[in-house]
Design a protein around this motif. Structure first.
Motif, PDB file in Angstrom:
ATOM      1  N   THR A 347     132.780  11.638  23.164  1.00 20.77           N
ATOM      2  CA  THR A 347     132.263  12.780  22.418  1.00 20.77           C
ATOM      3  C   THR A 347     130.910  12.387  21.825  1.00 20.77           C
ATOM      4  OG1 THR A 347     133.409  12.125  20.378  1.00 20.77           O
ATOM      5  CG2 THR A 347     134.544  13.665  21.836  1.00 20.77           C
ATOM      6  N   ILE A 348     130.003  13.337  21.800  1.00 21.45           N
ATOM      7  CA  ILE A 348     128.666  13.118  21.246  1.00 21.45           C
ATOM      8  C   ILE A 348     128.401  14.238  20.262  1.00 21.45           C
ATOM      9  CG2 ILE A 348     126.222  12.856  21.776  1.00 21.45           C
ATOM     10  CD1 ILE A 348     127.011  12.192  24.643  1.00 21.45           C
ATOM     11  N   TYR A 349     128.166  13.900  19.010  1.00 22.09           N
ATOM     12  CA  TYR A 349     127.935  14.934  18.007  1.00 22.09           C
ATOM     13  C   TYR A 349     126.987  14.426  16.930  1.00 22.09           C
ATOM     14  CZ  TYR A 349     128.610  18.700  14.720  1.00 22.09           C
ATOM     15  OH  TYR A 349     128.388  19.767  13.888  1.00 22.09           O
ATOM     16  N   PRO A 350     125.956  15.220  16.580  1.00 20.27           N
ATOM     17  CA  PRO A 350     125.572  16.500  17.189  1.00 20.27           C
ATOM     18  C   PRO A 350     124.831  16.281  18.502  1.00 20.27           C
ATOM     19  CG  PRO A 350     124.010  15.918  15.484  1.00 20.27           C
ATOM     20  CD  PRO A 350     125.077  14.860  15.444  1.00 20.27           C
ATOM     21  N   ASN A 351     124.783  17.298  19.318  1.00 21.41           N
ATOM     22  CA  ASN A 351     124.076  17.256  20.589  1.00 21.41           C
ATOM     23  C   ASN A 351     123.796  18.688  21.024  1.00 21.41           C
ATOM     24  OD1 ASN A 351     122.890  16.182  22.888  1.00 21.41           O
ATOM     25  ND2 ASN A 351     124.814  16.081  24.031  1.00 21.41           N
ATOM     26  N   PRO A 352     122.534  19.134  20.958  1.00 22.96           N
ATOM     27  CA  PRO A 352     121.270  18.417  20.778  1.00 22.96           C
ATOM     28  C   PRO A 352     121.119  17.858  19.353  1.00 22.96           C
ATOM     29  CG  PRO A 352     120.929  20.585  21.792  1.00 22.96           C
ATOM     30  CD  PRO A 352     122.307  20.573  21.252  1.00 22.96           C
ATOM     31  N   PHE A 353     120.186  16.906  19.184  1.00 21.96           N
ATOM     32  CA  PHE A 353     119.925  16.324  17.873  1.00 21.96           C
ATOM     33  C   PHE A 353     118.444  15.982  17.753  1.00 21.96           C
ATOM     34  CE2 PHE A 353     120.731  12.767  20.658  1.00 21.96           C
ATOM     35  CZ  PHE A 353     119.878  11.766  20.233  1.00 21.96           C
ATOM     36  N   LYS A 354     118.017  15.768  16.497  1.00 20.83           N
ATOM     37  CA  LYS A 354     116.608  15.449  16.244  1.00 20.83           C
ATOM     38  C   LYS A 354     116.390  13.974  15.919  1.00 20.83           C
ATOM     39  CE  LYS A 354     114.963  19.979  14.676  1.00 20.83           C
ATOM     40  NZ  LYS A 354     114.287  20.721  13.583  1.00 20.83           N
ATOM     41  N   LEU A 355     117.254  13.431  15.072  1.00 21.24           N
ATOM     42  CA  LEU A 355     117.025  12.061  14.604  1.00 21.24           C
ATOM     43  C   LEU A 355     118.081  11.077  15.091  1.00 21.24           C
ATOM     44  CD1 LEU A 355     115.917  12.816  10.929  1.00 21.24           C
ATOM     45  CD2 LEU A 355     114.472  12.363  12.921  1.00 21.24           C
ATOM     46  N   GLU A 356     119.368  11.464  15.013  1.00 19.35           N
ATOM     47  CA  GLU A 356     120.419  10.561  15.447  1.00 19.35           C
ATOM     48  C   GLU A 356     121.680  11.341  15.804  1.00 19.35           C
ATOM     49  OE1 GLU A 356     122.537   9.226  11.269  1.00 19.35           O
ATOM     50  OE2 GLU A 356     120.788   8.067  11.939  1.00 19.35           O
ATOM     51  N   THR A 357     122.549  10.709  16.580  1.00 14.41           N
ATOM     52  CA  THR A 357     123.827  11.302  16.964  1.00 14.41           C
ATOM     53  C   THR A 357     124.876  10.197  17.003  1.00 14.41           C
ATOM     54  OG1 THR A 357     124.917  12.767  18.537  1.00 14.41           O
ATOM     55  CG2 THR A 357     123.535  11.040  19.462  1.00 14.41           C
ATOM     56  N   THR A 358     126.149  10.591  17.051  1.00  8.76           N
ATOM     57  CA  THR A 358     127.244   9.623  17.045  1.00  8.76           C
ATOM     58  C   THR A 358     128.034   9.700  18.342  1.00  8.76           C
ATOM     59  OG1 THR A 358     127.445   9.757  14.637  1.00  8.76           O
ATOM     60  CG2 THR A 358     129.338   8.871  15.840  1.00  8.76           C
ATOM     61  N   LEU A 359     128.303   8.540  18.930  1.00  8.88           N
ATOM     62  CA  LEU A 359     129.090   8.448  20.156  1.00  8.88           C
ATOM     63  C   LEU A 359     130.471   7.908  19.826  1.00  8.88           C
ATOM     64  CD1 LEU A 359     126.477   6.706  22.518  1.00  8.88           C
ATOM     65  CD2 LEU A 359     126.659   9.121  21.925  1.00  8.88           C
ATOM     66  N   LYS A 360     131.504   8.566  20.347  1.00  5.23           N
ATOM     67  CA  LYS A 360     132.871   8.092  20.202  1.00  5.23           C
ATOM     68  C   LYS A 360     133.583   8.209  21.541  1.00  5.23           C
ATOM     69  CE  LYS A 360     133.521   9.279  15.306  1.00  5.23           C
ATOM     70  NZ  LYS A 360     134.385   9.982  14.320  1.00  5.23           N
ATOM     71  N   ILE A 361     134.470   7.254  21.854  1.00  2.00           N
ATOM     72  CA  ILE A 361     135.209   7.311  23.118  1.00  2.00           C
ATOM     73  C   ILE A 361     136.721   7.327  22.926  1.00  2.00           C
ATOM     74  CG2 ILE A 361     133.404   6.257  24.510  1.00  2.00           C
ATOM     75  CD1 ILE A 361     134.992   3.639  24.365  1.00  2.00           C
ATOM     76  N   GLY A 362     137.187   7.507  21.701  1.00  2.00           N
ATOM     77  CA  GLY A 362     138.624   7.615  21.472  1.00  2.00           C
ATOM     78  C   GLY A 362     139.316   6.280  21.316  1.00  2.00           C
ATOM     79  N   VAL A 363     138.631   5.213  21.712  1.00  2.00           N
ATOM     80  CA  VAL A 363     139.142   3.856  21.491  1.00  2.00           C
ATOM     81  C   VAL A 363     137.985   3.037  20.938  1.00  2.00           C
ATOM     82  CG1 VAL A 363     140.894   3.970  23.316  1.00  2.00           C
ATOM     83  CG2 VAL A 363     138.600   3.172  23.861  1.00  2.00           C
ATOM     84  N   GLU A 364     138.245   1.801  20.582  1.00  2.00           N
ATOM     85  CA  GLU A 364     137.202   0.978  19.981  1.00  2.00           C
ATOM     86  C   GLU A 364     136.272   0.403  21.049  1.00  2.00           C
ATOM     87  OE1 GLU A 364     136.785  -2.911  17.006  1.00  2.00           O
ATOM     88  OE2 GLU A 364     138.727  -1.953  17.376  1.00  2.00           O
ATOM     89  N   PHE A 365     134.973   0.500  20.778  1.00  2.00           N
ATOM     90  CA  PHE A 365     134.020  -0.191  21.628  1.00  2.00           C
ATOM     91  C   PHE A 365     134.228  -1.699  21.489  1.00  2.00           C
ATOM     92  CE2 PHE A 365     131.594   3.748  20.684  1.00  2.00           C
ATOM     93  CZ  PHE A 365     131.286   4.147  21.976  1.00  2.00           C
ATOM     94  N   LYS A 366     134.173  -2.411  22.600  1.00  2.00           N
ATOM     95  CA  LYS A 366     134.279  -3.861  22.559  1.00  2.00           C
ATOM     96  C   LYS A 366     133.167  -4.464  23.395  1.00  2.00           C
ATOM     97  CE  LYS A 366     139.290  -3.918  21.839  1.00  2.00           C
ATOM     98  NZ  LYS A 366     140.616  -4.344  22.370  1.00  2.00           N
TER      99      LYS A 366
END
Length: 423
Positions: A347-366
């Motif tokens: 998930t990417i939110y917000p998208n579109p964005f101006k300064l920054e956005t947050t990425l999540k994949i439902g599990v922990e990035f390793k």
């Protein structure tokens, strides 16, 4: 002889002076995806609900999407006879349609072939031909019908592949208008699209997926080929055919021994009211005169057609049903990709964005890596060592525009998507 030369010179002069009608006012029509659950009263006073898919939604219904994912997972490398061949086989993507389709395919295919993440066993073939409208390629009684399909066969052969290896279709079609009433245009196009689906399933026995594209804007058209509102109604005809398949139209059955069609979805909806951007997808708008040829109907080359090519690259590298076969390293589709797709983890939110956005994949990035590509497939940034439950992607020195992102973990692709940075 002198008279003939004078006539020819006059004709050439007229062509050189022809320009799209950039002073044309807005049509007032609303893109189908921007309508959403809103309603549109058509030219014959019937009321239609917006949204690219049923119930005013722009998302593929879950059941239909799952069927598409299953078919995407079944795509494999095939030999010339259509038999599985992991050693030397190919997956073939084929463009079908008329002049706009070939102009846009010829821009998309080089972009796709230069994209570093593209599956090297995927062969892209432009089978669209100028002047070959929906009414021609869907009717065996038309004198140009066999000419078109023979041309497609020849182009496949020139690419070193066969009809048996075609598993994915990109379709862009419409009809010349002349004095045709809008309702007749729409009704005929719906029927012809369904006939084309039967042609595809018959001629390409292993075809599984078909992505249908709309016309771009014809607000500035100066010819009667396919002006507004006909370009707009082309999108409604596509929506009708896709919805009919979702609702169980037997003429569009895509599974089992009686299948008469590939699985259908949008790929993609590109209409806007000229230079007015879509609200749903602000990257889609068409400037005059830069995006058009002199007739205001065909995209300019390379500017307008390349814009379509970039939109298609963004679609085919990020759509859930295309990633399993468009991306990757060969004939063995990545199970990790399919698992992440089925779980819809990114998930990417917000998208579109101006300064920054947050990425999540439902599990922990390793210890993941993130690579950013521009719309031409060129690598812009590469970041490593990403860990945690989410990741904040900052704009930094990126200019406004459309980008593709790819997440990898332990050298395995886990997700791709597109981001839009606005100014």
């Amino acid at each position: 002889m002198k008279l003939a030369i004078l006539v020819l010179l006059f004709f050439i002069s007229a062509l050189s002076k022809a320009q799209p009608n950039c002073s044309a006012t807005a049509t007032g029509l609303i893109p189908i995806n921007d309508l959403g659950t809103g309603m549109f009263t058509n030219a014959w006073n019937s009321v239609w609900q917006g949204g690219l898919y049923p119930n005013g939604s722009n998302l593929v219904p879950v059941d239909h999407k799952n069927k598409g994912l299953q078919l995407a997972g079944q795509i494999q490398c095939l030999d010339l006879n259509g038999n599985p061949d992991a050693a030397n086989g190919k997956i073939v993507w084929l463009g079908i349609g008329m002049s706009n389709g070939t102009q846009e395919s010829q821009q998309f295919i080089p972009l796709a072939n230069s994209y570093s993440g593209k599956n090297p066993r995927l062969t892209l073939v432009d089978g669209a031909v100028g002047g070959m409208t929906a009414s021609i390629i869907s009717s065996q009684n038309n004198s140009s019908y066999i000419t078109y399909w023979n041309t497609v066969k020849t182009r496949l052969s020139n690419a070193g592949v066969t009809a048996n290896q075609v598993q994915v279709i990109w379709l862009k079609e419409a009809n010349s208008v002349g004095t045709t009433p809008v309702k007749q245009y729409y009704d005929s196009l719906v029927v012809q699209f369904k006939r084309i689906m039967y042609e595809l399933k018959t001629r390409f026995p292993n075809v599984k997926l078909c992505y249908v594209a709309s016309r771009i804007s014809a607000r500035y058209a100066t010819s009667t080929l396919n002006p507004e509102p006909f370009a707009y109604y082309t999108g409604w005809a596509i929506k009708k055919v896709i919805e009919d398949q979702i609702n169980g139209d037997v003429q569009l059955a895509y599974s089992g021994p009686t299948a008469k069609s590939p699985w259908l979805s949008w790929g993609i909806y590109m209409w806007s009211d000229g230079e007015l951007p879509q609200i749903t997808n602000p990257a889609i708008y068409w400037n005059c005169p830069t995006d058009f040829q002199n007739d205001g109907t065909h995209p300019s080359i390379p500017t307008g057609a390349s814009k379509v090519g970039q939109l298609l690259l963004a679609f085919f590298t990020t759509d859930d049903t295309t990633k399993p076969w468009f991306l990757g390293a060969g004939c063995q589709l990545s199970t990790s990709v399919i698992e992440f797709i089925n779980n819809q983890c990114l998930t990417i939110y917000p998208n579109p964005f101006k300064l920054e956005t947050t990425l999540k994949i439902g599990v922990e990035f390793k210890n993941a890596s993130l690579t950013i590509f521009n719309s031409f497939g060129q690598q812009i940034k590469h970041m490593t060592g990403i860990s945690g439950e989410s990741y904040t992607l900052r704009r930094a020195n990126l200019t406004g525009g459309l980008y593709l992102i790819r997440l990898t973990q332990a050298n395995k692709l886990i997700a791709t998507d597109k981001i839009l940075i606005t100014d």
